[in-house]
Scaffold this active site. Structure first.
Site, PDB file in Angstrom:
ATOM      1  N   ARG A  16       0.832  -1.221   0.000  1.00  0.00           N
ATOM      2  CA  ARG A  16       0.000   0.000   0.000  1.00  0.00           C
ATOM      3  C   ARG A  16       0.865   1.269   0.000  1.00  0.00           C
ATOM      4  NH1 ARG A  16      -5.625  -0.648   1.449  1.00  0.00           N
ATOM      5  NH2 ARG A  16      -6.099  -2.632   0.488  1.00  0.00           N
ATOM      6  N   ARG A  19      -3.771   6.547   0.608  1.00  0.00           N
ATOM      7  CA  ARG A  19      -4.393   7.715   1.250  1.00  0.00           C
ATOM      8  C   ARG A  19      -3.486   8.496   2.182  1.00  0.00           C
ATOM      9  NH1 ARG A  19      -9.270   4.292   3.352  1.00  0.00           N
ATOM     10  NH2 ARG A  19      -7.506   2.869   3.354  1.00  0.00           N
ATOM     11  N   ARG A  57      -7.675  11.691  -5.696  1.00  0.00           N
ATOM     12  CA  ARG A  57      -8.956  11.119  -5.254  1.00  0.00           C
ATOM     13  C   ARG A  57     -10.039  12.165  -5.045  1.00  0.00           C
ATOM     14  NH1 ARG A  57     -11.930   8.768  -4.138  1.00  0.00           N
ATOM     15  NH2 ARG A  57     -12.000   7.399  -2.330  1.00  0.00           N
ATOM     16  N   ASP A  92      -6.808  -2.782  -7.551  1.00  0.00           N
ATOM     17  CA  ASP A  92      -7.298  -3.434  -6.341  1.00  0.00           C
ATOM     18  C   ASP A  92      -7.569  -4.891  -6.638  1.00  0.00           C
ATOM     19  OD1 ASP A  92      -8.247  -2.545  -3.462  1.00  0.00           O
ATOM     20  OD2 ASP A  92      -9.554  -4.145  -4.148  1.00  0.00           O
ATOM     21  N   TYR A 100     -14.848 -12.016  -0.105  1.00  0.00           N
ATOM     22  CA  TYR A 100     -15.468 -10.709  -0.410  1.00  0.00           C
ATOM     23  C   TYR A 100     -16.750 -10.882  -1.209  1.00  0.00           C
ATOM     24  CZ  TYR A 100     -11.683  -7.746   1.342  1.00  0.00           C
ATOM     25  OH  TYR A 100     -10.807  -7.089   2.153  1.00  0.00           O
TER      26      TYR A 100
HETATM   27  O1  CP3 Z   1       0.141   0.579  -3.389  1.00  0.00           O
HETATM   28  C1  CP3 Z   1      -0.327  -0.572  -3.474  1.00  0.00           C
HETATM   29  O2  CP3 Z   1      -0.148  -1.458  -2.617  1.00  0.00           O
HETATM   30  C2  CP3 Z   1      -1.074  -0.955  -4.747  1.00  0.00           C
HETATM   31  C3  CP3 Z   1      -2.483  -0.859  -4.730  1.00  0.00           C
HETATM   32  C4  CP3 Z   1      -3.366  -1.779  -3.902  1.00  0.00           C
HETATM   33  C5  CP3 Z   1      -4.600  -1.352  -3.358  1.00  0.00           C
HETATM   34  N1  CP3 Z   1      -5.239  -2.435  -2.837  1.00  0.00           N
HETATM   35  C6  CP3 Z   1      -5.084   0.027  -3.424  1.00  0.00           C
HETATM   36  C7  CP3 Z   1      -6.206   0.459  -2.562  1.00  0.00           C
HETATM   37  C8  CP3 Z   1      -3.242  -3.144  -3.610  1.00  0.00           C
HETATM   38  C9  CP3 Z   1      -2.090  -4.103  -3.916  1.00  0.00           C
HETATM   39  C10 CP3 Z   1      -4.435  -3.537  -2.949  1.00  0.00           C
HETATM   40  C11 CP3 Z   1      -4.717  -4.920  -2.530  1.00  0.00           C
HETATM   41  C12 CP3 Z   1      -5.890  -5.193  -1.680  1.00  0.00           C
HETATM   42  N2  CP3 Z   1      -7.147  -4.644  -1.746  1.00  0.00           N
HETATM   43  C13 CP3 Z   1      -5.911  -6.181  -0.661  1.00  0.00           C
HETATM   44  C14 CP3 Z   1      -4.772  -7.093  -0.292  1.00  0.00           C
HETATM   45  C15 CP3 Z   1      -3.772  -6.421   0.560  1.00  0.00           C
HETATM   46  C16 CP3 Z   1      -4.253  -6.102   1.957  1.00  0.00           C
HETATM   47  O3  CP3 Z   1      -4.325  -4.918   2.272  1.00  0.00           O
HETATM   48  O4  CP3 Z   1      -4.510  -7.042   2.696  1.00  0.00           O
HETATM   49  C17 CP3 Z   1      -7.196  -6.159  -0.086  1.00  0.00           C
HETATM   50  C18 CP3 Z   1      -7.685  -7.033   1.043  1.00  0.00           C
HETATM   51  C19 CP3 Z   1      -7.971  -5.195  -0.788  1.00  0.00           C
HETATM   52  C20 CP3 Z   1      -9.404  -4.849  -0.571  1.00  0.00           C
HETATM   53  C21 CP3 Z   1      -9.598  -3.431  -0.207  1.00  0.00           C
HETATM   54  N3  CP3 Z   1      -9.390  -2.372  -1.055  1.00  0.00           N
HETATM   55  C22 CP3 Z   1     -10.028  -2.888   1.041  1.00  0.00           C
HETATM   56  C23 CP3 Z   1     -10.348  -3.720   2.269  1.00  0.00           C
HETATM   57  C24 CP3 Z   1     -10.097  -1.493   0.895  1.00  0.00           C
HETATM   58  C25 CP3 Z   1     -10.605  -0.448   1.880  1.00  0.00           C
HETATM   59  C26 CP3 Z   1      -9.879  -0.322   3.118  1.00  0.00           C
HETATM   60  C27 CP3 Z   1      -8.398  -0.083   2.983  1.00  0.00           C
HETATM   61  O5  CP3 Z   1      -7.630  -0.859   3.585  1.00  0.00           O
HETATM   62  O6  CP3 Z   1      -7.978   0.851   2.307  1.00  0.00           O
HETATM   63  C28 CP3 Z   1      -9.653  -1.182  -0.415  1.00  0.00           C
HETATM   64  C29 CP3 Z   1      -9.523   0.157  -1.013  1.00  0.00           C
HETATM   65  C30 CP3 Z   1      -8.173   0.566  -1.498  1.00  0.00           C
HETATM   66  N4  CP3 Z   1      -7.349  -0.238  -2.232  1.00  0.00           N
HETATM   67  C31 CP3 Z   1      -7.563   1.828  -1.317  1.00  0.00           C
HETATM   68  C32 CP3 Z   1      -6.327   1.777  -1.978  1.00  0.00           C
HETATM   69  C33 CP3 Z   1      -5.326   2.882  -2.113  1.00  0.00           C
HETATM   70  C34 CP3 Z   1      -8.185   3.052  -0.609  1.00  0.00           C
HETATM   71  C35 CP3 Z   1      -9.255   3.576  -1.502  1.00  0.00           C
HETATM   72  C36 CP3 Z   1      -9.491   5.057  -1.392  1.00  0.00           C
HETATM   73  O7  CP3 Z   1      -8.731   5.831  -1.996  1.00  0.00           O
HETATM   74  O8  CP3 Z   1     -10.467   5.430  -0.744  1.00  0.00           O
END
Ligand code: CP3
Length: 351
Positions: free
Chosen positions: A32, A36, A45, A81, A157
């Protein structure tokens, strides 16, 4: 001797670490790393929704590059994602303050039967275009990681319709209709294989499979509902020559099963030291991790100490990719994240 004194090309450094070959220092990237906690990300965003961002190769490229420029990490990770391919399968994916939503939630054989498999990978071709544009923007500066969710984590999910504390809809299927869960896992596996092969063809240098919810299963259940499907994906990528990384959260009880995965790297959380995971897996995998993410909210002396403890614990063994044990959280500052990257680079460069 596992160290090299000559500074290495960054792509070579990551690939060598994945293959447990000598490196000048362990490569570092952060899960990540684009997100944010960055003002520059928040600015993007403020103009588009998260899914709009994921669907725009230009914006994905801009965001993917942010941590390369601001932190100096040794690898980029495709901005997208894990839930994106579910959209290609005909589900509606959205995100709000409470997290992701997937609709309709899949609970029956009839609902699973309706899911699209053929053509699902082509529906999200914007991801492969993003990979091509990111590769061009990187221009060899650092390697690019592609990724996908593990079928089990994607299924959780899709069944729950989003994040869920007790996952009772999944539990009900595990007990009452495991064959429905298995047919969903089978479909997800086929789509993820095609999805990752497209990413590789578009240029990613390595791929990571996120089984974030795998650790919610017992070892026996994980062996039944995750190991065979993720293994199928890894085997289907073998001929590409691209290294595969497996991530699981809260998975110390799964190590015996993880040690059967046909992958190059195990990415582990912070609950056990890497040296212990290495011992349990017979040194047969490179390991990624595993600094506790919350340290980035603490004083810099703790960040430095955590980087040192992680590197000292792994020692001079081959095959360490420095990372957090889970993703960076929104309350972290860019300078704290950079302090971790700087510490890992300084302390990792053993003479
Ligand atoms: O920089 C990176 O790592 C690349 C981008 C990336 C995102 N999600 C961007 C994202 C990657 C590799 C993921 C993988 C992802 N997504 C996982 C596996 C890794 C982990 O964290 O366990 C999972 C479980 C998700 C599902 C997901 N996506 C959730 C639960 C959420 C919301 C809560 C949170 O943790 O942010 C997201 C949204 C998300 N994915 C955001 C980002 C930058 C935030 C979205 C926003 O801008 O509001």
């Amino acid at each position: 001797m596992t160290s090299k004194t000559e500074p290495m090309d960054p792509t070579e450094r990551l690939l060598a670490a994945c293959r447990r070959q000598p490196v000048d220092r362990p490569p570092i990237w952060i899960m990540r790393q684009a997100g944010r906690y960055m003002a520059s990300y928040q600015e993007v965003r403020s103009r588009v929704s998260f899914m709009e961002l994921c669907r725009s190769p230009e914006l994905c490229t801009e965001v993917t590059m942010m941590p390369i420029d601001q932190l100096g990490v040794d690898a980029a990770i495709l901005f997208s994602d894990i839930l994106v391919p579910l959209e290609g399968m005909g589900l509606e994916v959205s995100f709000d303050k409470r997290g992701p939503h997937v609709a309709p939630p899949l609970r029956s054989a009839a609902e699973v039967a309706k899911l699209r498999v053929d053509g699902a990978d082509e529906e999200v071709a914007y991801v492969y275009e993003a990979v091509r544009q990111i590769k061009a923007a990187l221009n060899g500066r650092v390697p690019l990681l592609g990724f996908a969710g593990a079928p089990l984590t994607l299924a959780i999910y899709a069944i729950e319709g989003g994040s869920s504390r007790n996952r009772h809809a999944v539990r009900k299927l595990v007990y009452d209709a495991p064959e429905v869960l298995e047919s969903l896992l089978d479909k997800l596996t086929t789509v993820v294989i095609r999805y990752l092969r497209h990413q590789v063809e578009a240029g990613v240098d390595a791929v990571q499979i996120f089984d974030t919810w795998g650790g919610t299963m017992s070892l026996a259940e994980w062996r039944r509902f995750s190991l065979p499907y993720t293994s199928r994906i890894m085997k289907a990528l073998e001929d590409t020559g691209v290294p595969t990384i497996h991530y699981a959260l809260g998975s110390a009880h799964l190590t015996e099963g993880l040690a059967e995965l046909p992958c190059d790297v195990l990415s582990v959380d912070w609950r056990e030291p890497l040296s212990l995971v290495r011992e349990k897996t017979g040194g047969r995998y490179a390991l990624q991790g595993n600094v506790e993410p919350g340290v980035l909210t603490a004083g810099y002396e703790h960040i430095y100490a955590a980087a040192k403890a992680c590197l000292d614990d792994f020692g001079d063994n081959p095959g360490h990719i420095f990372n957090l044990g889970h993703g960076i959280t929104p309350d972290v500052t860019v300078s704290a994240a950079k302090a971790l990257v700087d510490a890992a680079k300084e302390l990792g460069a053993r003479s």
